[in-house]
Design a protein around this motif. Sequence first.
Motif, PDB file in Angstrom:
ATOM      1  N   LEU A 367      82.413  26.693 -18.524  1.00 43.36           N
ATOM      2  CA  LEU A 367      83.396  26.559 -17.451  1.00 43.36           C
ATOM      3  C   LEU A 367      83.145  27.623 -16.393  1.00 43.36           C
ATOM      4  O   LEU A 367      83.033  27.326 -15.195  1.00 43.36           O
ATOM      5  CB  LEU A 367      84.814  26.679 -18.000  1.00 43.36           C
ATOM      6  N   ASP A 368      83.068  28.885 -16.794  1.00 43.09           N
ATOM      7  CA  ASP A 368      82.872  29.982 -15.837  1.00 43.09           C
ATOM      8  C   ASP A 368      81.471  29.915 -15.241  1.00 43.09           C
ATOM      9  O   ASP A 368      80.533  29.373 -15.816  1.00 43.09           O
ATOM     10  CB  ASP A 368      83.120  31.327 -16.493  1.00 43.09           C
ATOM     11  N   GLY A 369      81.344  30.485 -14.069  1.00 44.67           N
ATOM     12  CA  GLY A 369      80.080  30.399 -13.366  1.00 44.67           C
ATOM     13  C   GLY A 369      79.469  31.771 -13.086  1.00 44.67           C
ATOM     14  O   GLY A 369      80.104  32.795 -13.296  1.00 44.67           O
ATOM     15  N   PRO A 370      78.221  31.755 -12.657  1.00 46.97           N
ATOM     16  CA  PRO A 370      77.425  30.556 -12.345  1.00 46.97           C
ATOM     17  C   PRO A 370      76.888  29.834 -13.581  1.00 46.97           C
ATOM     18  O   PRO A 370      76.409  28.729 -13.470  1.00 46.97           O
ATOM     19  CB  PRO A 370      76.271  31.117 -11.509  1.00 46.97           C
ATOM     20  N   MET A 377      80.625  24.994 -14.527  1.00 43.29           N
ATOM     21  CA  MET A 377      81.501  24.155 -13.701  1.00 43.29           C
ATOM     22  C   MET A 377      82.017  24.911 -12.485  1.00 43.29           C
ATOM     23  O   MET A 377      82.395  24.304 -11.482  1.00 43.29           O
ATOM     24  CB  MET A 377      82.698  23.674 -14.517  1.00 43.29           C
ATOM     25  N   LEU A 378      82.059  26.241 -12.595  1.00 49.38           N
ATOM     26  CA  LEU A 378      82.483  27.098 -11.493  1.00 49.38           C
ATOM     27  C   LEU A 378      81.273  27.849 -10.957  1.00 49.38           C
ATOM     28  O   LEU A 378      80.257  28.003 -11.653  1.00 49.38           O
ATOM     29  CB  LEU A 378      83.549  28.081 -11.956  1.00 49.38           C
ATOM     30  N   ARG A 385      82.871  23.887  -8.677  1.00 46.92           N
ATOM     31  CA  ARG A 385      81.737  23.113  -8.202  1.00 46.92           C
ATOM     32  C   ARG A 385      82.077  21.620  -8.331  1.00 46.92           C
ATOM     33  O   ARG A 385      83.084  21.261  -8.941  1.00 46.92           O
ATOM     34  CB  ARG A 385      80.499  23.450  -9.033  1.00 46.92           C
ATOM     35  N   PRO A 386      81.234  20.749  -7.769  1.00 48.57           N
ATOM     36  CA  PRO A 386      81.536  19.313  -7.851  1.00 48.57           C
ATOM     37  C   PRO A 386      81.767  18.807  -9.267  1.00 48.57           C
ATOM     38  O   PRO A 386      82.623  17.930  -9.472  1.00 48.57           O
ATOM     39  CB  PRO A 386      80.298  18.664  -7.211  1.00 48.57           C
ATOM     40  N   VAL A 387      81.049  19.316 -10.256  1.00 46.13           N
ATOM     41  CA  VAL A 387      81.227  18.842 -11.631  1.00 46.13           C
ATOM     42  C   VAL A 387      82.651  19.105 -12.117  1.00 46.13           C
ATOM     43  O   VAL A 387      83.205  18.321 -12.910  1.00 46.13           O
ATOM     44  CB  VAL A 387      80.182  19.474 -12.572  1.00 46.13           C
ATOM     45  N   PHE A 388      83.259  20.166 -11.662  1.00 47.45           N
ATOM     46  CA  PHE A 388      84.649  20.456 -12.021  1.00 47.45           C
ATOM     47  C   PHE A 388      85.567  19.333 -11.538  1.00 47.45           C
ATOM     48  O   PHE A 388      86.456  18.872 -12.264  1.00 47.45           O
ATOM     49  CB  PHE A 388      85.073  21.794 -11.417  1.00 47.45           C
TER      50      PHE A 388
END
Length: 473
Positions: A367-370, A377-378, A385-388
Amino acid sequence: MRLRLTTATLARFLTLLFVLLPLGLLRHDTQEVRAEPEQVIKLYLPTMRQNHPLQPSIFGAEINISHAEVAQKGRAANLYWTRYNGIRWSEVEAVQGVRDWTQVNAESIELRYIVSKGLTPIVVVRGTPNWAQLIPGAACGPIRAEHLDAYADFVGEVVTRYSQHPYNIHHWELGNEPDISIQQLAGNGNSMFGCWGVEGDPYFGGEYYAEMLKRVYPAIKRADPTAQVLIGGLLLDCDPTNPPANKSCESARFLEGILRNGGGNFFDMVAYHGYVFWANNRVDWSQHDSNWQTRGGAVLGKLNFIRQMLAAHNISKPVILTEAGLLCHESTTCPVAEFEADKANYAVRLYSRAWANGLQGAIWFTLDGPGWREGGMLDAAQNPRPVFTTVHFLATRLSGGTYVGQDSVGSREGYIFRNAGRTYRIYWTNDTSSTTVSLPTGALVYDKYGRQMFPVGGTMPVGFDPVIIESAN
């Protein structure tokens, strides 16, 4: 005995019922999140009681940075599962017999954040302290036989602590990718990977892992009879029954070793991992994974192998995918716009297939990015991001629903789900071909982000990008 219900009694009963109802479920807060630079999406977030999870569903993601903002984003996406890695024995009991629980204060805070948002954690327990290591210097590796009982006692205490308020955690994963050897990690014994694997052993160390399960599983159940124990998520590098050129795939015998040594009675779920790597050639990324292609790809091929192994030993256990995602390979340049759009595309495929094939959950990494290899997802600033956006749309529409069946013809792959009086048909093709599907009367059509589309003529073109068709049952 007859009971007489007076008006006063009825009034008191209704008042009590009103107080006890989770009224937070009936209110909504709003939060705006940006999925793409030009797109603002307003999410309606239920106000939940603490530790009140969503309706169980397939949707999940791992959280490695669990401050309040990231945990809230998981809630906003309507995720059910989240994986957390993890609680380390090597930190708590660095000195034999002396357990310092302050060493996991940060982890405890993060887990409270996760649970407070109504998410259901699967917590990884790992890390062998120096004094208990069978392979000196390998914290990721196996435990000396004389210290297996000490490990069981430690895990039992972990479960006792975290199964109670304010955590209420009941899912425990024993290690992370234990079917890897220390040699495969170039001697890095502090890796987040497991390294219980034994090169040259017919079952790659799986039989000894079963010895650990036999000690630890009873300790967990004594601490919390409702606990669910997962085998550490298996990497399953490649198919040992049909190995690719120049690969032995011996590490995939690890699960067979667990089962041969009687380990099947000492876990509740098999966990495994299934990543795929991005390419822009418009063929399904999972189905064309060369290590598992003959069985159906990185996700379904591994699942087929696991179920075959379980059946061969007369064992029936649920299976859960505890790490998955579309990654940018280190040798590949991934154009940001294309790669992020394809992550959203792949999320539709992943969760649809996982649900249709009876997995208990599918957990995106992360979930957390990058994220590892930009898989999050973030993004790095923890913005969606778009996937989120895609996962939020799917989870909101489908969580709590039922899988109806498959509707695949040729290169078109399709799945049908129902929820809350609505039917959802999800379609895509697995190559550059296109086809059409007929639309039910009054159907609504959405793209992979949940944006409404307006086809004409009563049919909808279907290509490599998924479409979601919603209609009345």
